[in-house]
Design an enzyme around this catalytic site. Structure first.
Site, PDB file in Angstrom:
ATOM      1  N   ALA A  93       0.846  -1.213  -0.013  1.00 34.36           N
ATOM      2  CA  ALA A  93      -0.026   0.114  -0.032  1.00 34.36           C
ATOM      3  C   ALA A  93       0.949   1.422   0.037  1.00 34.36           C
ATOM      4  CB  ALA A  93      -0.795  -0.111   1.219  1.00 34.36           C
TER       5      ALA A  93
ATOM      6  N   TYR B  76       7.748  11.181  -3.267  1.00 28.29           N
ATOM      7  CA  TYR B  76       7.611   9.636  -3.495  1.00 28.29           C
ATOM      8  C   TYR B  76       8.881   8.740  -3.266  1.00 28.29           C
ATOM      9  CZ  TYR B  76       6.682   4.981  -5.511  1.00 28.29           C
ATOM     10  OH  TYR B  76       6.492   3.747  -5.804  1.00 28.29           O
TER      11      TYR B  76
ATOM     12  N   LYS C 163       9.637   6.194   0.359  1.00 24.22           N
ATOM     13  CA  LYS C 163      10.060   4.878   0.320  1.00 24.22           C
ATOM     14  C   LYS C 163      11.385   4.656   0.843  1.00 24.22           C
ATOM     15  CE  LYS C 163       6.584   2.877  -2.047  1.00 24.22           C
ATOM     16  NZ  LYS C 163       6.194   1.474  -1.759  1.00 24.22           N
TER      17      LYS C 163
ATOM     18  N   ARG D 207      13.593   2.141 -20.486  1.00 26.90           N
ATOM     19  CA  ARG D 207      13.125   1.817 -19.191  1.00 26.90           C
ATOM     20  C   ARG D 207      13.292   0.134 -19.118  1.00 26.90           C
ATOM     21  NH1 ARG D 207      14.233   6.292 -18.697  1.00 26.90           N
ATOM     22  NH2 ARG D 207      13.154   7.848 -17.842  1.00 26.90           N
TER      23      ARG D 207
ATOM     24  N   GLY E 220      13.069  15.941 -15.716  1.00 29.44           N
ATOM     25  CA  GLY E 220      13.429  15.174 -14.726  1.00 29.44           C
ATOM     26  C   GLY E 220      13.351  13.721 -15.249  1.00 29.44           C
ATOM     27  N   ASP E 221      13.193  13.444 -16.409  1.00 30.46           N
ATOM     28  CA  ASP E 221      13.498  12.027 -17.102  1.00 30.46           C
ATOM     29  C   ASP E 221      14.986  11.668 -17.771  1.00 30.46           C
ATOM     30  OD1 ASP E 221      10.876  11.131 -17.041  1.00 30.46           O
ATOM     31  OD2 ASP E 221      10.314  11.756 -18.952  1.00 30.46           O
TER      32      ASP E 221
END
Length: 324
Positions: free
Chosen positions: A73, A140, A144, A220, A283-284
């Site tokens: 979650a 985010y 984590k 990716r 930011g990629d």
């Protein structure tokens, strides 16, 4: 084992429950259904419990004996985390504190945590392994990483056994077509392309084609959701044999460009989608590819879904007739 799957009504959590059930374990889903789907809970019972409520999660862990917890979650939208960071610190960190507190009080000491490659930040190597510096670029990723550090402290202080699995781009769906990926809003490339193919009015575009890659688009690493489930179960089964807090990357170890993903989707659906190229997105990074050598060596894990077209086909089976 009886395993509490927190977030078990979500995309990865639901696949985890199916995998656990098929391997002789009893999943119990803990989900407040804010982003999960009741219809995805097909393996194991559902406790509609919010881990943001300390009394509710304490009651659940006090009423049923669990052998372990798997924690999926989280609030997980990078852009939203920048716009509303407190939501992420509350949903991800504070709620995990509630869960860990209840686990400690009721003697549940085993935890497998769903982490992310976002803890690494800007890549400093072509293949990212667990020794890569952790410098998250957004709230985010920072939440984590903080949870990982909390787990390490709980292992030292309370005798927990904990593993964090940092995975890259989860993709695909169970071949049965019974469960699949459905987010609102949907931010992941493959389901966005497939939803457009299925008739949704989604504006999907390639963000930049001038990167230093084979075709100018970003690279990716895509890992099938059932391979993730396999790694989680292997981590749980190995937990008692591992010293301290452990971290493993999960990925195929080979990247695909955005154009290659678009081509794979077009091949599977049998028609062009007319995807246009737009400006780069801030930011990629040009490439994010995992080294999963440690997971292979320590957990005995090896991804079975290594072909991008097969991954896309499994997802397309779901998107043609989504059940929720």
């Amino acid at each position: 084992m009886r395993i509490l799957v927190v977030g078990g009504a979500g995309y990865i959590g639901a696949h985890m429950c199916k995998f656990l059930s098929e391997h002789g374990h009893e999943p119990v889903v803990c989900d407040n259904l804010s982003t999960g789907h009741r219809a995805a809970v097909r393996w194991g019972s559902l406790s509609e419990t919010d881990i943001g409520n300390p009394e509710a999660i304490d009651l659940l862990l006090g009423s049923i004996r669990f052998d372990a917890v798997m924690h999926f979650a989280a609030a997980s939208l990078v852009g939203e985390s920048v716009a509303d960071p407190l939501k992420y610190y509350r949903s991800n960190i504070a709620n995990t504190v509630n869960l860990l507190d209840a686990m400690r009080r009721h003697g549940v000491r085993r935890l497998v945590f769903s982490s992310t490659a976002a803890v690494y930040g800007e890549p400093k190597a072509n293949l990212i392994d667990e020794r890569h510096p952790t410098s998250p670029l957004n709230p985010y990723g920072r939440t984590k990483r903080v949870i990982e550090q909390m787990l390490q402290d709980c292992v030292s202080a309370y005798g927990f056994k904990a593993v964090a699995l940092r995975y890259f781009n989860a993709a695909g769906a169970d071949p049965s077509g019974l469960i699949g990926e459905h987010h609102e809003p949907e931010t992941h490339l493959i389901p966005r392309l497939l939803r457009r193919a299925a008739g949704d009015d989604l504006d999907v575009r390639i963000f930049g084609d001038d990167y230093d890659t084979i075709d100018g688009t970003c690279v990716r690493d895509y890992i099938h959701v059932n391979d993730l489930a396999d790694a989680h179960l292997r981590a749980l089964q190995t937990l008692d044999l591992l010293p301290g807090f452990q971290v493993f990357n999960l990925g195929n170890g080979a990247g695909y460009t955005v154009r290659q993903v678009v081509s794979a989707v077009e091949s599977v659906i049998g028609r062009p989608l007319g995807i246009q190229v737009g400006a780069r997105r801030a930011g990629d990074p040009k490439a994010l590819v995992a080294s999963s050598v440690r997971a292979r060596e320590v957990l005995g894990w090896s991804p079975q879904w290594t072909d991008l077209t097969a991954i896309v086909e499994s997802a397309w089976r779901w998107h043609q007739k989504p059940a929720y």
